[in-house]
Design a protein around this motif. Structure first.
Motif, PDB file in Angstrom:
ATOM      1  N   THR A 267       0.841  -1.205   0.000  1.00 40.76           N
ATOM      2  CA  THR A 267       0.000   0.000   0.000  1.00 40.76           C
ATOM      3  C   THR A 267       0.873   1.250   0.000  1.00 40.76           C
ATOM      4  N   GLU A 268       1.908   1.265   0.842  1.00 42.62           N
ATOM      5  CA  GLU A 268       2.803   2.413   0.928  1.00 42.62           C
ATOM      6  C   GLU A 268       3.555   2.635  -0.386  1.00 42.62           C
ATOM      7  N   LEU A 269       3.863   1.551  -1.086  1.00 45.01           N
ATOM      8  CA  LEU A 269       4.611   1.654  -2.343  1.00 45.01           C
ATOM      9  C   LEU A 269       3.699   1.836  -3.556  1.00 45.01           C
ATOM     10  N   GLY A 270       2.383   1.835  -3.340  1.00 40.76           N
ATOM     11  CA  GLY A 270       1.438   2.024  -4.437  1.00 40.76           C
ATOM     12  C   GLY A 270       1.285   0.814  -5.324  1.00 40.76           C
ATOM     13  N   ILE A 271       1.565  -0.375  -4.783  1.00 41.24           N
ATOM     14  CA  ILE A 271       1.421  -1.618  -5.544  1.00 41.24           C
ATOM     15  C   ILE A 271       0.061  -2.226  -5.215  1.00 41.24           C
ATOM     16  N   THR A 272      -0.768  -2.434  -6.236  1.00 44.25           N
ATOM     17  CA  THR A 272      -2.121  -2.922  -5.999  1.00 44.25           C
ATOM     18  C   THR A 272      -2.131  -4.427  -5.708  1.00 44.25           C
ATOM     19  N   TYR A 273      -3.118  -4.849  -4.942  1.00 46.44           N
ATOM     20  CA  TYR A 273      -3.317  -6.256  -4.614  1.00 46.44           C
ATOM     21  C   TYR A 273      -4.788  -6.468  -4.302  1.00 46.44           C
ATOM     22  N   GLY A 274      -5.206  -7.708  -4.322  1.00 45.06           N
ATOM     23  CA  GLY A 274      -6.598  -8.027  -4.047  1.00 45.06           C
ATOM     24  C   GLY A 274      -6.789  -8.552  -2.632  1.00 45.06           C
ATOM     25  N   THR A 275      -8.022  -8.488  -2.184  1.00 44.31           N
ATOM     26  CA  THR A 275      -8.362  -8.996  -0.854  1.00 44.31           C
ATOM     27  C   THR A 275      -9.556  -9.925  -0.967  1.00 44.31           C
ATOM     28  N   ALA A 276      -9.451 -11.087  -0.386  1.00 47.68           N
ATOM     29  CA  ALA A 276     -10.559 -12.039  -0.379  1.00 47.68           C
ATOM     30  C   ALA A 276     -11.006 -12.256   1.055  1.00 47.68           C
ATOM     31  N   VAL A 277     -12.313 -12.214   1.272  1.00 45.86           N
ATOM     32  CA  VAL A 277     -12.862 -12.476   2.596  1.00 45.86           C
ATOM     33  C   VAL A 277     -13.414 -13.892   2.606  1.00 45.86           C
ATOM     34  N   THR A 278     -12.894 -14.730   3.479  1.00 43.58           N
ATOM     35  CA  THR A 278     -13.302 -16.129   3.520  1.00 43.58           C
ATOM     36  C   THR A 278     -13.957 -16.474   4.853  1.00 43.58           C
ATOM     37  N   VAL A 279     -14.787 -17.487   4.809  1.00 42.29           N
ATOM     38  CA  VAL A 279     -15.465 -17.978   6.003  1.00 42.29           C
ATOM     39  C   VAL A 279     -14.511 -18.865   6.790  1.00 42.29           C
TER      40      VAL A 279
ATOM     41  N   GLY B  55     -26.601  -3.680  10.051  1.00 40.13           N
ATOM     42  CA  GLY B  55     -27.515  -2.605   9.665  1.00 40.13           C
ATOM     43  C   GLY B  55     -28.895  -3.082   9.261  1.00 40.13           C
ATOM     44  N   LEU B  56     -29.094  -4.392   9.180  1.00 40.84           N
ATOM     45  CA  LEU B  56     -30.392  -4.951   8.805  1.00 40.84           C
ATOM     46  C   LEU B  56     -31.222  -5.304  10.040  1.00 40.84           C
ATOM     47  N   LYS B  57     -32.512  -5.338   9.867  1.00 36.92           N
ATOM     48  CA  LYS B  57     -33.395  -5.757  10.957  1.00 36.92           C
ATOM     49  C   LYS B  57     -33.317  -7.267  11.114  1.00 36.92           C
ATOM     50  N   ALA B  58     -33.464  -7.719  12.343  1.00 35.25           N
ATOM     51  CA  ALA B  58     -33.493  -9.157  12.592  1.00 35.25           C
ATOM     52  C   ALA B  58     -34.644  -9.773  11.820  1.00 35.25           C
ATOM     53  N   GLY B  59     -34.355 -10.931  11.177  1.00 31.03           N
ATOM     54  CA  GLY B  59     -35.375 -11.601  10.386  1.00 31.03           C
ATOM     55  C   GLY B  59     -35.340 -11.240   8.921  1.00 31.03           C
ATOM     56  N   THR B  60     -34.392 -10.390   8.516  1.00 32.88           N
ATOM     57  CA  THR B  60     -34.256  -9.979   7.118  1.00 32.88           C
ATOM     58  C   THR B  60     -33.380 -10.967   6.355  1.00 32.88           C
ATOM     59  N   ASP B  61     -33.776 -11.269   5.117  1.00 28.49           N
ATOM     60  CA  ASP B  61     -32.938 -12.123   4.271  1.00 28.49           C
ATOM     61  C   ASP B  61     -31.763 -11.318   3.732  1.00 28.49           C
ATOM     62  N   VAL B  62     -30.560 -11.893   3.784  1.00 30.06           N
ATOM     63  CA  VAL B  62     -29.374 -11.269   3.217  1.00 30.06           C
ATOM     64  C   VAL B  62     -28.718 -12.284   2.291  1.00 30.06           C
ATOM     65  N   VAL B  63     -28.322 -11.825   1.105  1.00 32.20           N
ATOM     66  CA  VAL B  63     -27.794 -12.730   0.085  1.00 32.20           C
ATOM     67  C   VAL B  63     -26.275 -12.619   0.013  1.00 32.20           C
ATOM     68  N   PHE B  64     -25.605 -13.736   0.225  1.00 32.41           N
ATOM     69  CA  PHE B  64     -24.151 -13.820   0.107  1.00 32.41           C
ATOM     70  C   PHE B  64     -23.817 -14.465  -1.235  1.00 32.41           C
ATOM     71  N   ASN B  65     -23.040 -13.772  -2.057  1.00 32.48           N
ATOM     72  CA  ASN B  65     -22.513 -14.378  -3.272  1.00 32.48           C
ATOM     73  C   ASN B  65     -21.136 -14.937  -2.933  1.00 32.48           C
TER      74      ASN B  65
ATOM     75  N   ILE C 128     -22.272  -9.061  -0.951  1.00 27.73           N
ATOM     76  CA  ILE C 128     -23.363  -9.213  -0.004  1.00 27.73           C
ATOM     77  C   ILE C 128     -24.469  -8.257  -0.422  1.00 27.73           C
ATOM     78  N   ASP C 129     -25.652  -8.819  -0.673  1.00 25.10           N
ATOM     79  CA  ASP C 129     -26.796  -8.051  -1.197  1.00 25.10           C
ATOM     80  C   ASP C 129     -26.412  -7.241  -2.425  1.00 25.10           C
ATOM     81  N   GLY C 130     -25.604  -7.857  -3.287  1.00 22.26           N
ATOM     82  CA  GLY C 130     -25.238  -7.223  -4.545  1.00 22.26           C
ATOM     83  C   GLY C 130     -24.086  -6.249  -4.484  1.00 22.26           C
ATOM     84  N   LYS C 131     -23.551  -5.984  -3.302  1.00 18.76           N
ATOM     85  CA  LYS C 131     -22.431  -5.047  -3.160  1.00 18.76           C
ATOM     86  C   LYS C 131     -21.130  -5.815  -2.991  1.00 18.76           C
ATOM     87  N   LYS C 132     -20.114  -5.399  -3.767  1.00 20.57           N
ATOM     88  CA  LYS C 132     -18.819  -6.068  -3.709  1.00 20.57           C
ATOM     89  C   LYS C 132     -18.214  -5.976  -2.324  1.00 20.57           C
TER      90      LYS C 132
END
Length: 348
Positions: A132-144, A183-193, A166-170
């Motif tokens: 990050t400090e050197l301005g070299i880009t990289y990707g990040t993956a969030v895993t379970v 931020g969602l109400k309890a009982g709300t469906d949330v979609v994980f891609n 999650i809910d269509g947002k990267k």
């Protein structure tokens, strides 16, 4: 021998015996002392501490050393009272209650395992911060990592699933996922891609009521980085997250032309975030002593440790405040140029 003399002799023997027994009595304390230092741009057992493949690297000079704290004691190997007394009399040693290092809720083995995991995470964060400090880009993956038994995500999201959206947002990081769910109400469906093996699929999970009125799905996650080249770090039997700053500086030094140290011996400590923020650590006094013994002339200390460090900084070791990786890198530039206006630790 008179009765009086015999009585004094017996009494003296008993006092001596009690003293010996007392000195050998095991006590619930841990002795912290200066541990070994390792040069992050050097070698350990004839192998580079930092190895970078599939990317051009440059020669380095001097030292950017991580520092450690050695300890005696702990559950199953408690020290005796005499060892504790010697530690209390030694200004370079700290004697602390056992539970400060080994909480009652965790075994010594669990603490060591946690330190190993923290060291691995620290290395990833250090690589991310350096790039990050050197301005070299990289990707990040969030895993379970895990799901809570009986919670909505249990059986739907699996260990190793890579969460793309999650809910269509990267998804950008674990905090983004947590914030969306909370931020969602309890009982709300949330979609994980998610990507599961070679398959990409949508998984719908219903939120439930969590702590402090916030929604949850019962999910533990971990950020994994996708770097454009391989960075390997090997320091032997060293654990914990406190070497993050020095790892990041060492990686930067190897990836950039010229020597960041100017040939000087620099040491330091501090946790690191992928954004380059430097966090506090423990055992600062013992680490500074170890740095001085290893020949360091400059020591980077996290801002939150400055007040403590000022009380015990060894003579001949210049203390420099490090709030961020960027600040530490700029300080190295000033050191190379012979400047004296470095970020200074101040008492709070």
């Amino acid at each position: 021998m008179s009765r009086r003399a015999l009585t004094l002799l017996v009494a003296g023997f008993m006092v001596l015996a009690l003293g010996v027994v007392g000195a050998l009595m095991k006590v619930p304390y841990v002795v912290l002392s200066p541990g070994p230092t390792e040069n992050t741009i050097g070698e350990v057992d004839k192998k580079p501490v930092i190895s970078i493949t599939d990317r051009q690297t440059y020669p380095t000079d001097g030292a950017l050393s991580l520092v450690t704290v050695a300890y005696q004691g702990g559950p199953g190997s408690r020290i005796d009272l005499m060892t504790a007394l010697r530690g209390w009399l030694d200004p370079n040693v700290a004697v602390v209650p056992e539970e400060t290092i080994f909480p009652e809720s965790r075994t010594a083995k669990q603490v060591e395992e946690e330190n190993t995991v923290e060291m691995a995470n620290s290395q990833d964060s250090a690589t991310a911060a350096a790039l990050t400090e050197l301005g070299i880009t990289y990707g990040t993956a969030v895993t379970v990592v895990t799901t809570e038994k009986g919670q909505p995500a249990d059986g739907k999201l699996l260990k190793g699933d890579e969460i793309n959206a999650i809910d269509g947002k990267k998804v950008t990081d674990t905090e983004m996922v947590q914030g969306t769910v909370r931020g969602l109400k309890a009982g709300t469906d949330v979609v994980f891609n998610v990507t599961r093996g070679k398959e990409t699929l949508d998984v719908t999970v219903k939120t439930t009521q969590g702590d402090q009125g916030r929604s949850k799905v019962g999910l533990s996650m971990q950020a994994k980085y996708k770097f454009p080249f391989k960075v390997s770090i090997s320091v032997g039997d060293v654990g914990g997250p406190s070497a993050g700053l020095m790892f990041a500086l060492g990686i930067m030094d190897k990836l950039t032309p010229g020597s960041m140290t100017g040939g000087k011996s620099i040491a330091g400590t501090g946790t690191i975030t992928p954004a380059g923020e430097v966090g506090p650590i423990g055992g600062i006094a013992q680490k500074m002593v170890g740095a001085k013994k290893a020949g360091a002339t400059v020591f980077f200390a996290p801002a939150d440790n400055c007040a403590e460090a000022l009380k015990s900084v060894p003579d001949g070791l210049r203390l420099v405040k490090a709030e961020t990786l960027h600040q530490a890198a700029r300080a190295l530039e000033s050191i190379r140029a012979g400047k004296t206006d470095l970020p200074a630790c101040t008492p709070r």
